[in-house]
Design a protein around this motif. Structure first.
Motif, PDB file in Angstrom:
ATOM      1  N   LEU A 768       0.833  -1.205   0.000  1.00 59.67           N
ATOM      2  CA  LEU A 768       0.000   0.000   0.000  1.00 59.67           C
ATOM      3  C   LEU A 768       0.872   1.262   0.000  1.00 59.67           C
ATOM      4  O   LEU A 768       0.617   2.220  -0.743  1.00 59.67           O
ATOM      5  N   ALA A 772       1.131   4.099  -2.855  1.00 55.59           N
ATOM      6  CA  ALA A 772       0.859   5.514  -2.548  1.00 55.59           C
ATOM      7  C   ALA A 772       2.005   6.393  -3.052  1.00 55.59           C
ATOM      8  O   ALA A 772       1.784   7.472  -3.612  1.00 55.59           O
ATOM      9  N   TYR A 791      -8.773   6.379   1.743  1.00 53.81           N
ATOM     10  CA  TYR A 791      -8.790   4.935   1.487  1.00 53.81           C
ATOM     11  C   TYR A 791     -10.217   4.416   1.522  1.00 53.81           C
ATOM     12  O   TYR A 791     -11.074   4.930   2.255  1.00 53.81           O
ATOM     13  N   ALA A 793     -11.003   1.084   2.006  1.00 55.29           N
ATOM     14  CA  ALA A 793     -11.061  -0.246   2.610  1.00 55.29           C
ATOM     15  C   ALA A 793     -12.180  -0.339   3.629  1.00 55.29           C
ATOM     16  O   ALA A 793     -12.616   0.665   4.210  1.00 55.29           O
ATOM     17  N   ALA A 798      -9.654  -2.082   6.660  1.00 55.74           N
ATOM     18  CA  ALA A 798      -9.772  -0.700   7.129  1.00 55.74           C
ATOM     19  C   ALA A 798      -9.135  -0.538   8.499  1.00 55.74           C
ATOM     20  O   ALA A 798      -8.503   0.483   8.798  1.00 55.74           O
ATOM     21  N   ILE A 801      -5.338  -0.339   8.246  1.00 53.38           N
ATOM     22  CA  ILE A 801      -4.909   0.994   7.812  1.00 53.38           C
ATOM     23  C   ILE A 801      -5.049   1.997   8.948  1.00 53.38           C
ATOM     24  O   ILE A 801      -4.153   2.808   9.200  1.00 53.38           O
ATOM     25  N   SER A 805      -2.045   4.207  10.531  1.00 55.79           N
ATOM     26  CA  SER A 805      -2.175   5.429   9.734  1.00 55.79           C
ATOM     27  C   SER A 805      -0.981   6.365   9.898  1.00 55.79           C
ATOM     28  O   SER A 805      -0.486   6.942   8.921  1.00 55.79           O
ATOM     29  N   LEU A 817      -4.416  11.011   6.022  1.00 55.12           N
ATOM     30  CA  LEU A 817      -4.958   9.758   5.500  1.00 55.12           C
ATOM     31  C   LEU A 817      -6.305   9.530   6.160  1.00 55.12           C
ATOM     32  O   LEU A 817      -6.386   9.339   7.383  1.00 55.12           O
ATOM     33  N   THR A 819     -10.586   7.932   5.762  1.00 53.92           N
ATOM     34  CA  THR A 819     -11.498   7.052   5.045  1.00 53.92           C
ATOM     35  C   THR A 819     -12.291   7.873   4.033  1.00 53.92           C
ATOM     36  O   THR A 819     -12.602   9.046   4.278  1.00 53.92           O
ATOM     37  N   THR A 833      -4.767  -1.421  -4.031  1.00 48.83           N
ATOM     38  CA  THR A 833      -3.755  -2.064  -3.181  1.00 48.83           C
ATOM     39  C   THR A 833      -4.366  -3.310  -2.548  1.00 48.83           C
ATOM     40  O   THR A 833      -5.600  -3.515  -2.612  1.00 48.83           O
ATOM     41  N   LEU A 838      -6.842   3.376  -2.964  1.00 48.72           N
ATOM     42  CA  LEU A 838      -6.399   4.657  -2.425  1.00 48.72           C
ATOM     43  C   LEU A 838      -6.762   5.731  -3.438  1.00 48.72           C
ATOM     44  O   LEU A 838      -6.684   5.512  -4.650  1.00 48.72           O
ATOM     45  N   TYR A 839      -7.170   6.919  -2.910  1.00 49.43           N
ATOM     46  CA  TYR A 839      -7.550   8.032  -3.771  1.00 49.43           C
ATOM     47  C   TYR A 839      -6.708   9.242  -3.402  1.00 49.43           C
ATOM     48  O   TYR A 839      -6.507   9.547  -2.219  1.00 49.43           O
TER      49      TYR A 839
END
Length: 912
Positions: A768, A772, A791, A793, A798, A801, A805, A817, A819, A833, A838-839
């Motif tokens: 991941l 990124a 993210y 997830a 989730a 992550i 984080s 970072l 959600t 990932t 990931l955005y």
């Protein structure tokens, strides 16, 4: 424990530690029945030699095996020594004598000349061993052997006498490689093949009785200077052109004489004219033809490469290559030369004399190889193992076609053959089975005044093939030496290049099988296992330059290893050369490829120094003490992951040694330490080092990893690992790193149950973070650390992550970072990932309007290029008329441009 200096200075560290090892006797091989023996006999370099890259590779590999064996708690012997290198040493001293005194060896006489060679050996004989010490070679230097030492010479002469009495050695007139410059027979190994430009001379040999309209035979040769020794012309017995002429005669042009036409299947009907002039005294194949047909043998070229009286008055005393020109001209003047056709072939040159060898019929001593079938069986049955295994085919192929070995040399420096002839008797009439005429013994006859000793010495290989046995006291060991023989022999491993599998490896095996133990006609597998000189043969390739050329002074492509040690350090050179050495294959060398070794040294040094600066060094007195400092309850996923990876790399390195696969060794150590530990774990640990509740546990794990890495790397990089071992306070009760047994994979994390799930979770986290970083780089944001990432997830992914984080933000270089929640993902650049998508929020990182303008301009340019490419490929004149590779290139370029255009359009769309 001492403070680790800011910068690593290899010269100071390496000199200091090597001196400490020597003073403490760290390299002494000692019999210890409580420990497993491990022994290697160094392939003895020439006594006149200087360190070259082949030595660096070969001796570094040996040292790696040796130092690993010490870490495993074995009793270890690495036997050093040098070879007297008969022809190489004598040639060098002869050159010096001519240069300094204007004299030849004959001016001094044998005894005085040999004294000169001994003086030379005393002055320069130990240079290469001192150079090996600079490389870090951990030989037992007190045992240093020389193939002309008294004890060793006795072994060589004993072997000759035993072989002679058992019927393996005989004297005979055979075809040999002759060096006209050094006046001695030489082995195939001492012949260098070089491409040469010359001519194919096509000539006429007149038929004594014409065959209808046929008045002559046409013959092609590259050596007209030998035709004076022709005693036949050979044709293939089934060649329709000539078979009816077999039994007839032709005129040899000069000295003019009738010689027969014979039929022999050796003749290649398709090569040249299909007619072969046969010169039994000056060609190996011709000699064999002559033996089959009872041809006269006329030697027209003498030992110094000059023609003699048998060649005729016009050629007597003429140098052979001058005679080639004169013979060709004489043929032309006689109307017998048809043409000179330019021709390029390879010619054997004497390695030391640097002149073309002369195939010559010579009275020499020969050895019929003993125990050939047992030598094959030893390898076929796995009693001796080749690594890589493919080299056993080369070994067996040679044994299947083996020929008697010419063991005599016409030199003065070496082991003089222990044969005496009764004075007053003609050598040609001697009965070698009569001890009253020929005396063979180590000590010589009781009445030496009545005997003359053989002038020849033994081939150098006829001494070094006893190396494993003779260095341990064979053939007459003392009580102490017998203990050594029983303990160390057979030795464990031979490390050598593939180029001497024939000349040394196979001969050592056969010598051991025949001479070690009582004389027996046949051997059982158990007896073979007891007599072989070594159990494993590790074959490495040759070092070549980047273009694949053999390194040589003449090409100027061979670096001086001492210069490389000065530049990269001995450890850097050792690591670098091993890192580029595939098992059993040639190595393409360049300094750039060696730089990785010095870089790794610096990385290791800096990591150890960082650990020392990160907090107080606690109890590092041993593995158990460090493991006792680690609290599994305080270990997070990254702790479990690095411990699991530590056990895995330890196992991987173990397999490198048990499987004799050293090629992956440095790659495994490098990847684990540089990437897993430094790039990931140390970076991930920086937050924990600020947390008082986690700090000591984290440092204990770092201490464990560094301890194991130092031991894993020690065989390759002994000096720096010894320095850091002391600097980090490991095993203070032990004087040196070699005294602390390296733990196995099952022991290195003993008592800690590594969470396999954590290992998988960290692997997913790393992927991941890498994705990124790549996503940022795609939008030219690699160095911008305030971007916002979301993210998508859910569930366990989730949670992983969320739990990590802060770490993700630090290692990926992002500002926040979060959600994605209910936020729209339309137009957001994304990447998939293992823990979900990931955005990247570009609006948080760039001037959107400016970026849209830039991308629009780029898109317009790409659209034009796509249109040009499409139009070109729609044009039949181009598609049908241009070369196929040009058309294919245009298609490939269009595809790449189209892909780049579509990607630019996608990015532009994502900006809204």
């Amino acid at each position: 424990m001492s403070e680790i200096a800011k910068a690593y200075e290899p010269k100071e560290v390496e000199q200091r530690w090597y001196a400490n090892w020597l003073e403490a006797g760290c390299f002494k091989g000692q019999v210890d029945d409580a420990r497993e023996p491990y022994a290697i006999m160094i392939p003895p370099p020439n006594v006149t030699g200087m360190l070259h890259m082949g030595h660096v590779l070969d001796n570094t590999l040996q040292d790696i095996f040796i130092r690993r064996a010490r870490l495993e708690g074995k009793a270890v012997l690495w036997q050093p020594g040098t070879d007297h290198a008969g022809i190489a040493t004598q040639t060098k001293v002869e050159k010096q004598l001519r240069a300094s005194e204007g004299k030849s060896k004959y001016d001094l006489g044998r005894e005085a000349f040999v004294e000169k060679v001994w003086e030379f050996r005393e002055e320069s004989g130990g240079v290469i061993l001192k150079q090996l010490q600079k490389l870090g070679a951990s030989c037992d230097w007190d045992r240093t052997s020389f193939t002309l030492d008294d004890h060793y010479s006795k072994a060589v002469l004993t072997a000759f006498v035993d072989f002679y009495k058992r019927g393996y050695i005989y004297r005979g007139k055979r075809m040999v490689n002759w060096c006209p410059a050094t006046h001695t027979a030489i082995s195939d190994e001492e012949v260098n093949m070089k491409p040469q430009k010359g001519y194919f001379y096509k000539m006429r040999y007149e038929l004594v009785e014409p065959d209808g309209e046929r008045t002559h035979l046409e013959i092609s040769t590259t050596r007209p200077e030998t035709l004076m020794g022709d005693t036949a012309v050979a044709v293939h017995p089934e060649d329709e052109r000539y078979k009816h002429l077999i039994g007839k005669t032709v005129w040899r042009p000069f000295p003019k004489a009738p010689i027969p036409i014979i039929g022999d299947e050796y003749v290649d009907r398709e090569f040249g004219t299909g007619c072969l002039k046969v010169t039994p005294a000056h060609d190996k194949n011709d000699f064999e033809i002559g033996q089959r047909h009872g041809l006269e043998v006329i030697e027209v070229i003498d030992h110094d490469g000059k023609l003699n009286a048998l060649a005729g008055e016009d050629f007597d005393g003429m140098e052979r290559f001058e005679a080639r020109k004169v013979a060709a001209q004489k043929l032309e003047d006689m109307g017998l030369l048809i043409e000179r056709e330019p021709y390029e072939n390879t010619v054997g040159f004497s390695e030391r004399g640097d002149v073309p060898i002369e195939p010559r019929l010579s009275e020499q001593w020969f050895l019929k190889y003993p125990k050939v079938e047992e030598a094959k069986r030893a390898v076929e049955s796995g009693i001796i193992k080749f690594h890589p295994d493919r080299w056993k085919k080369t070994y067996l192929h040679w044994l299947n076609g083996i020929q008697d070995w010419c063991i005599s040399r016409q030199l003065w420096w070496g082991h003089r053959i222990p044969v005496w002839y009764k004075k007053g008797l003609e050598r040609s009439t001697l009965d070698f089975n009569d001890p009253e005429q020929v005396h063979v013994s180590v000590e010589g006859p009781a009445d030496p005044e009545n005997w003359e000793q053989e002038e020849d010495v033994l081939d150098t290989w006829a001494s070094s093939y006893l190396w494993p046995m003779a260095n341990l006291g064979w053939p007459e060991p003392t009580e102490a030496q017998q203990k050594e023989l029983d303990f160390w022999y057979p030795t464990s491993t031979l490390v050598t290049g593939f180029d001497i599998i024939f000349f040394w490896v196979a001969r050592m095996i056969m010598a051991g099988l025949e001479l070690y133990g009582e004389d027996k006609a046949e051997l059982t597998d158990a007896e073979i296992a007891a007599r072989i000189p070594f159990k494993n043969i590790y074959i490495h390739g040759l070092i070549r330059d980047e273009k694949g050329r053999k390194m040589s002074k003449s090409l100027g492509n061979s670096p001086d290893p001492l210069d490389l040690i000065e530049k990269f350090g001995a450890d850097g050179l050792r690591f670098g050369i091993c890192n580029i050495a595939p098992t059993g294959s040639d190595i393409l060398f360049s300094e750039d490829r060696i730089q990785i070794g010095r870089n790794f040294c610096n990385k290791l040094w800096n990591a150890a120094r960082f650990r020392q600066m990160s907090g107080e060094m606690a109890d590092n007195s041993g593995l158990e003490a460090i493991l006792g400092r680690i609290d599994p309850a305080k270990c997070d996923d990254y702790d479990h992951w690095i411990l699991g990876r530590l056990a895995q790399v330890t196992e991987d390195v173990e397999k490198c040694f048990t499987g004799y696969e050293l090629a992956p060794l440095t790659h495994n150590i490098y990847a684990f330490f540089w990437s897993d530990f430094c790039d990931w774990y140390v970076e991930a640990s920086k937050g924990k080092l600020k947390d008082a509740s986690l700090r000591d546990n984290c440092l204990a794990i770092q201490d464990l990893v560094l301890r194991q890495v130092l031991q894993l790397a020690n065989p390759v990089m002994p000096h720096i690992t010894e320095e850091l071992w002391k600097g980090l306070g490991y095993d203070a009760s032990q004087a040196f790193i070699q005294n602390a047994r390296i733990p196995h994979a099952s022991e290195v994390v003993a008592g800690i149950e590594v969470d396999a799930g954590a290992v998988e979770r960290v692997a997913n986290l790393q992927e991941l973070i890498s994705q990124a970083r790549a996503l940022k780089a795609q939008y030219n944001l690699a160095n911008k650390r305030d971007v916002e990432v979301f993210y998508g997830a859910e569930g366990e992914a989730a949670q992983v992550i969320a739990d990590n984080s802060a770490l993700i933000q630090t290692l990926a270089g992002i500002g926040s970072l979060n959600t994605i929640g209910g936020k729209s993902t339309d137009g957001l650049p994304a990447v998939v990932t293992p823990l979900g998508p990931l955005y990247l929020d570009l609006s948080s990182a760039i001037d959107v309007d400016a970026e849209k303008a830039r991308l629009s301009k780029e898109l317009e340019k790409l659209n034009k290029l796509v249109a040009v490419g499409e139009n070109k490929l729609k044009n039949p004149k181009f598609v049908d008329g241009a070369p196929a590779q040009v058309v294919e290139g245009a298609r490939k370029q269009l595809a790449e441009t189209t892909e780049k255009r579509d990607e630019t359009q996608r990015i532009l769309n994502s900006l809204g």
